[in-house]
Design an enzyme around this catalytic site. Structure first.
Site, PDB file in Angstrom:
ATOM      1  N   ASN A   1     -18.355  -3.482  38.956  1.00 35.64           N
ATOM      2  CA  ASN A   1     -18.371  -3.056  40.478  1.00 35.64           C
ATOM      3  C   ASN A   1     -17.424  -1.831  40.666  1.00 35.64           C
ATOM      4  OD1 ASN A   1     -15.756  -4.490  40.147  1.00 35.64           O
ATOM      5  ND2 ASN A   1     -15.496  -4.144  42.180  1.00 35.64           N
TER       6      ASN A   1
ATOM      7  N   ASP B   1     -13.575  -9.898  38.207  1.00 38.34           N
ATOM      8  CA  ASP B   1     -13.320  -9.571  39.796  1.00 38.34           C
ATOM      9  C   ASP B   1     -14.137  -8.740  40.502  1.00 38.34           C
ATOM     10  OD1 ASP B   1     -10.627 -11.299  40.179  1.00 38.34           O
ATOM     11  OD2 ASP B   1     -10.302 -10.121  38.279  1.00 38.34           O
TER      12      ASP B   1
ATOM     13  N   ASP C   1     -18.493  -7.765  34.330  1.00 31.04           N
ATOM     14  CA  ASP C   1     -17.031  -7.500  34.833  1.00 31.04           C
ATOM     15  C   ASP C   1     -16.708  -8.931  35.625  1.00 31.04           C
ATOM     16  OD1 ASP C   1     -14.661  -6.618  35.903  1.00 31.04           O
ATOM     17  OD2 ASP C   1     -15.524  -6.411  37.757  1.00 31.04           O
TER      18      ASP C   1
END
Length: 260
Positions: free
Chosen positions: A194, A100, A98
């Site tokens: 996240n 961000d 991922d």
């Protein structure tokens, strides 16, 4: 289909949800402490045995650095489109990352210009992983925004492919990242994100990493290095089994304690 057209204009406005990044060429980038490649290659492997041992003896934490195979059920959404071309002959495993709050954190400034911070050890992590894995960025962000960041973050081309919001499956208000659509065997694919909801279609392939915003002492990526390097070096036949075994060696919850 997956090879992006890189943004080349010097001045442009980019829509990022409700945010606007103005004048890309003047945007700023900051690397958090310890984000440079200042560690000797292979040094983290000497800590791998100690890391596994620490999982057996240290108490479970409320906010772990990362969680191996978060508890969710495997699901599959219909679709037969493969986004990636054939993998290189010298790579066996695919690592999906991922963007961000996993590798960077974006901030909107009062003057309308965008600025992003790079997570500690992100550059080191990308360099190490690129030696063992086909590295794929899979973000729910828009392509123009993601390319603006990745063109600055990945100047040494550690990242092999980039996937964006257009490649996700929007379902129940969630941008699902379907690993089956990559055209890679799930036995050789790992995703680090996240947001566990993003990879709930194949949770057994997933590693949840703590969200990062501005903590300069964060070591989540550094601690994750020996786990991923060990899997690749052992040439495991199924990464899901390997993650399950590592999880069992820990607290039973898959929660990782800091390296000592």
């Amino acid at each position: 289909m997956i090879l992006s057209s890189r943004s080349t204009s010097n001045k442009k406005k980019i829509n990022i949800g409700k945010r606007i990044v103005d004048e890309i060429s003047g945007a700023e980038i900051e690397f958090a402490a310890n984000s440079s490649n200042d560690l000797p290659i292979g040094s983290e492997m000497t800590s791998f045995a100690r890391f596994i041992e620490s999982l057996n003896h240290q108490k479970e934490q409320e906010d772990p650095a990362f969680v191996l195979q978060p508890s969710m059920d495997d699901k599959t959404l219909p679709g037969n489109c493969h986004y990636l071309p054939p993998i290189r002959s010298d790579r066996k495993y695919t690592l999906v990352l991922d963007l961000d709050e996993t590798l960077i954190h974006y901030m909107q400034r009062f003057n309308g210009k965008g600025k992003f911070h790079v997570r500690p050890y992100a550059s080191y992590f990308l360099e190490r992983m690129s030696a063992y894995y086909e590295v794929v960025i899979f973000t729910a962000a828009l392509q123009e925004y993601a390319d603006w960041i990745l063109d600055q973050l990945d100047k040494k081309n550690w990242i092999t492919h980039r996937l964006y919001r257009d490649h996700t499956l929007y379902y129940n208000n969630i941008y699902h990242k379907d690993l089956a659509a990559l055209g890679r065997p799930l036995t050789h694919t790992i995703i680090v994100d996240n947001n566990m909801e993003n990879f709930r279609l194949q949770p057994n392939n997933g590693i949840y990493i703590r969200s990062w915003y501005d903590d300069k002492s964060d070591e989540a990526l550094l601690k994750l290095c020996p786990v991923l390097v060990d899997i690749a070096e052992r040439e495991v036949s199924d990464v899901r089994v390997a993650l399950r075994q590592l999880k069992a060696k820990g607290t039973g919850q898959g929660r990782a304690s800091p390296l000592r």
